[in-house]
Design a protein around this motif. Structure first.
Motif, mmCIF file in Angstrom:
data_model
loop_
_atom_site.group_PDB
_atom_site.id
_atom_site.type_symbol
_atom_site.label_atom_id
_atom_site.label_comp_id
_atom_site.label_asym_id
_atom_site.label_seq_id
_atom_site.Cartn_x
_atom_site.Cartn_y
_atom_site.Cartn_z
ATOM 1 N N ASN A 30 -5.282 1.858 -5.524
ATOM 2 C CA ASN A 30 -5.086 1.310 -4.176
ATOM 3 C C ASN A 30 -6.383 1.005 -3.438
ATOM 4 O OD1 ASN A 30 -2.376 1.479 -4.616
ATOM 5 N ND2 ASN A 30 -2.001 3.173 -3.223
ATOM 6 N N LYS A 57 -2.434 -1.515 1.338
ATOM 7 C CA LYS A 57 -1.974 -0.356 0.568
ATOM 8 C C LYS A 57 -2.334 0.947 1.277
ATOM 9 C CE LYS A 57 -2.249 -2.675 -3.921
ATOM 10 N NZ LYS A 57 -2.848 -2.645 -5.284
ATOM 11 N N ILE A 73 -3.667 4.769 1.129
ATOM 12 C CA ILE A 73 -4.655 5.455 0.310
ATOM 13 C C ILE A 73 -4.681 6.927 0.693
ATOM 14 C CG2 ILE A 73 -7.121 5.571 -0.239
ATOM 15 C CD1 ILE A 73 -7.046 2.480 0.666
#
Length: 223
Positions: free
Chosen positions: A79, A121, A123
């Motif tokens: 990610n 994304k 993380i």
């Protein structure tokens, strides 16, 4: 004539055998190189080692017919990756150049703290970056990134922002590091931000606590 023709056929036959033998020997000696070296650029040492090991586990036997789909899948599973480029270096090296995503905010989801990357994304919280603004509420990540585009195109500095508040009506409040709260509508965001900026930099409004821009073309100030 028949004898000459027979001799010619025999000569072609022996040539065919000879050439066939040479080709077989050449094919036997060809080395279909296996990928031996994988160099990752753009991630830190530990992340690079993990990614390199995952790619090696694909058993990349033939350098010239690498399965790019599987390699892409492994890289995209990290990610932290924003984008990347893969270059094959003969005879057996694979160079992977990675651009790391920018961390833009923090959010708590189901009791776990995550960072949001500019790639959209989530993380894991391994960076301990306390300077990033915190998001209260449960926005769709893509909606938040869309909102950031409005901020990026406004005159308000992202570094001045302490936190974001998201409401089910898809409306945002912004709290600045000087404790001023900006209330925005879910429409005309760019125009509202520009109007707010004018008040933030007006010396006559030093003690304001709330700038309400939820009504189009109007600003309500609370001290």
């Amino acid at each position: 004539m028949h004898i000459k023709k027979s001799r010619r056929v025999l000569i072609y036959f022996f040539l065919l055998i000879l050439l066939g033998s040479i080709n077989n020997i050449s094919l036997y000696k060809i080395n279909f190189n296996k990928v031996k070296n994988i160099k990752i650029t753009g991630l830190d040492v530990s992340e690079s080692k993990i990614l390199s090991k995952k790619i090696k586990n694909l058993n990349l036997e033939n350098f010239f017919s690498l399965n790019s789909d599987k390699i892409n899948q492994i890289i995209n599973s990290n990610n932290l990756v924003e984008n990347y480029k893969i270059i094959k270096i003969y005879p057996s090296t694979l160079n992977v150049y990675i651009k790391k995503t920018d961390l833009v905010a923090k959010i708590n989801l189901e009791g776990e703290l995550y960072y949001i990357g500019s790639n959209g994304k989530l993380i894991d919280n391994n960076f301990l970056n306390d300077e990033l603004p915190y998001i209260f509420g449960k926005p769709n990540i893509q909606d938040f990134l869309t909102f950031l585009k409005f901020l990026d195109n406004s005159k308000i500095s992202y570094e001045e922002i302490n936190s974001f508040y998201y409401f089910p009506s898809k409306r945002w409040d912004i709290k600045l590091k000087n404790n001023v709260v900006i209330k925005l509508s879910n429409t005309n965001i760019k125009k509202s931000l520009d109007l707010v900026y004018g008040f933030l930099n007006n010396s006559g409004f030093k003690n304001i606590k709330i700038i309400d821009a939820r009504i189009n073309d109007k600003i309500i100030i609370n001290g």
